[in-house]
Structures are given as C-alpha cells and as structure tokens.
Design an enzyme around this catalytic site. Structure first.
Site, short mmCIF file in Angstrom:
data_model
loop_
_atom_site.label_atom_id
_atom_site.label_comp_id
_atom_site.label_asym_id
_atom_site.label_seq_id
_atom_site.Cartn_x
_atom_site.Cartn_y
_atom_site.Cartn_z
N ARG A 176 36.26 -45.11 81.28
CA ARG A 176 36.21 -44.39 80.00
C ARG A 176 34.77 -44.08 79.61
O ARG A 176 34.45 -43.03 79.06
CB ARG A 176 36.89 -45.25 78.93
CG ARG A 176 36.98 -44.60 77.55
CD ARG A 176 37.89 -45.42 76.65
NE ARG A 176 37.72 -45.03 75.26
CZ ARG A 176 37.40 -45.87 74.27
NH1 ARG A 176 37.21 -47.16 74.54
NH2 ARG A 176 37.27 -45.45 73.03
N ASN B 54 33.13 -44.94 70.02
CA ASN B 54 32.66 -45.74 71.15
C ASN B 54 32.55 -47.23 70.86
O ASN B 54 32.17 -48.01 71.74
CB ASN B 54 31.29 -45.24 71.63
CG ASN B 54 31.40 -43.95 72.42
OD1 ASN B 54 32.39 -43.71 73.10
ND2 ASN B 54 30.38 -43.11 72.33
N HIS C 174 44.79 -42.95 81.87
CA HIS C 174 45.47 -43.80 80.90
C HIS C 174 46.51 -44.70 81.56
O HIS C 174 47.23 -45.43 80.87
CB HIS C 174 46.14 -42.95 79.80
CG HIS C 174 45.16 -42.38 78.83
ND1 HIS C 174 45.53 -41.51 77.83
CD2 HIS C 174 43.82 -42.55 78.70
CE1 HIS C 174 44.46 -41.16 77.13
NE2 HIS C 174 43.41 -41.78 77.64
#
Length: 316
Positions: free
Chosen positions: A63, A95, A192
């Site tokens: 990610r 983040n 994902h």
C-alpha cells in the site's frame, strides 16, 4: 522520416543528445547489477525477516508503494518525515494507518552498508512491494529500477488518493489521470486480497441500506464493527495473507468490503473483467504483475533529477 542528405552534423548531434536523454529517462531491469549487485536480495531478505515478526505488514509495504506513486510520482516522498515547518505525506490522515516505515529504515541501513549512496528509497520501496507480493504467494515479477528520490513531501498532496467511497467513474478518471487504464485499476484493486481495513472506512455501508452488500456478510461485519468502534477486519476474510483471486470471487458474491471495491461491478464491461480475474488465478497473477510495474513508472525522477537519499526519512 529519414535524415536525408540535408541533415547537418549539428542537427545529428542534437538528435542523438535528445535520444540519449530519452533513454536515461527509462527505468531498467537489473539497474543495480554492477553498482550494487546484492540490492534486490538484501531487500527481499529484510522483508522476509520483518514478515516473520509481523505477517501482515507486507500489505502495508504494498500500500505504501501505491500511495507513494499516486502522490508526486514514485519518488519515495511518502517516506519523508514531517519537520517543524512542513507536514509531510506520511502524516496526512489517509496515511496514518500505514505501518512498516521502520522496515524501510532497516533495509536502507543494510543497502548503505553494502553500497553507500547508490540505491534510492523509491527503488527500495518498489522492491519491497514485490517481495511482499511474492511472500504472500504472488509471482516474482521483474522490477525496472533507476528511480531517484524526490525532495518534496506535503500533506496536502495526498488529497488525490482514492477514498473507499469513490464510484467507478471517479476511480477510472483518477487512474487514467495517472496513465493507467480502467483494466489496470481493476487489476490493482486485487491488492485488497491481503491486509486489513479499519471499520470507519466502510461502516456507512453497514448501518445504512446498501443493496450491493450481502446481508450475511453485513451481519458478520456489524459484529466486528459495533457503532463507534474503529476495530480492524481482514480485507479478504477467506485468505487474508494469501495473494490469490478470492477478492474478485467475493465481489461476485456482493462481499466487497469498500464501496470502491463493489463498484467494480457497475457495468457489464467491468463485471466481465472481474469474472475473468475471479475464474483464472494465473491470469490475475500475470495481469497484476504487469499493472504494478506500469504503476511504478508514474512520475518518475531519473538521471540528474532528484537524489539518492542517505536516509529515507530526510532529504539530503
């Protein structure tokens, strides 16, 4: 068009220079073969070591690479720490759930010991993402390298990152703006299949009527995410640490966790793409490898642009 007899030596020299500049702007597989032959091995070994201690952190590294590339290009800017007069990307709200920065620090320390001032943080991150995919069972793909590190990291620039609430049109427009196709977007969404999500990213789907969410799945999620909590759940509950194509199978059962996942079934064309990836594991592996390599070329700095940071948290 050929040069013809009228081409002057000066014109030829200029053309060759321009051609050379174009070549320098391209990434290259095996970029560190001579300058730091052990670079990719060092990254892989350090990632494997970290994943023994925390099996889920590989999803964060993957990610992190995505968040780096979509903001100012793949320049390692997501790794830079904030200062007194600047709030950096990593401290933006989107983040704050990223983990693994200390792993990047450890890898960089090893790389600097082996080849001081050679391997960029941006390339390190691309290699670490690949190592994470492979650890979870994905195929080993070749990562072109030669990125330089950026010197700017601003919290406000992260507003471009996709939210879990985006619909198909919004997602497609964002990815196209980065030089990626809708098919690339659908394929990269397959990341994902590993990792976790915080409840606040999708609870609006649980307590409002959402006909695109399977009711049995919704009941299970409500138990894990009671109102007011911010627990975490696996993105792919069937195989949370396997880089497989269960993500797409879940979408076809209306079990996409985010609205931005389930929206991939919004049109006949995108549904067909999801079905193809759901039915063929090897196809997903191949397409994901190609798509993440393509993503890794967004907004790159090469040659004399940027720098090679000695410490990934700070500009030189």
């Amino acid at each position: 068009m050929g040069w013809g007899r009228g081409a002057t030596p000066v014109a030829l020299v200029v053309a060759l220079c321009l051609s050379s500049l174009g070549a320098d702007a391209q990434l290259k597989v095996g970029y560190y073969s001579y300058s730091c032959p052990a670079a990719e091995l060092i990254v892989r070994e350090e990632v494997e070591k970290a994943l023994k201690d925390d099996p889920g952190v590989g999803a964060d590294l993957l990610r992190m690479h995505f968040h780096d590339c979509f903001v100012r290009g793949c320049d390692g800017s997501v790794l830079i720490d904030s200062t007194e007069d600047n709030t950096a990307e990593k401290d933006a709200q989107v983040n704050l759930t990223l983990e693994g920065f200390e792993i990047i620090d450890a890898i960089k320390e090893k790389l600097e010991a082996a080849c001081k001032g050679v391997v960029s943080c941006a390339d390190l991150l691309a290699f670490a993402a690949r190592a994470s995919v492979v650890h979870y069972g994905g195929i080993h793909y070749r990562v072109p390298a030669g990125r330089k590190d950026g010197t700017v990291s601003k919290e406000g620039d992260t507003s471009i990152l996709p939210s879990p609430a985006l619909d198909l049109t919004e997602l497609t427009k964002l990815f196209i703006s980065k030089g990626l196709s809708q098919n690339d977007m659908i394929t990269l969404s397959g990341a994902h299949t590993v990792g976790i999500a915080h409840c606040d990213a999708f609870t609006d789907r649980l307590y409002d009527i959402d006909e695109t969410l399977d009711e049995k799945y919704a009941v299970a999620l409500r138990k894990q995410c009671p109102p007011g909590s911010n627990n975490t759940v696996s993105m792919d509950p069937k195989s949370p640490q396997r880089f497989d194509n269960h993500y797409y199978r879940s979408l076809l059962q209306n079990r996409g966790l985010f609205s931005s996942d389930q929206t991939l079934l919004s049109t006949q064309g995108t549904t067909t793409q999801v079905k193809r990836l759901a039915s063929n594991y090897k196809r997903f592996q191949r397409k994901f490898a190609a798509a993440i390599v393509k993503m890794g070329e967004i907004g790159i700095l090469t040659g004399s642009e940027g720098e090679v940071r000695a410490n990934c948290r700070r500009i030189n």
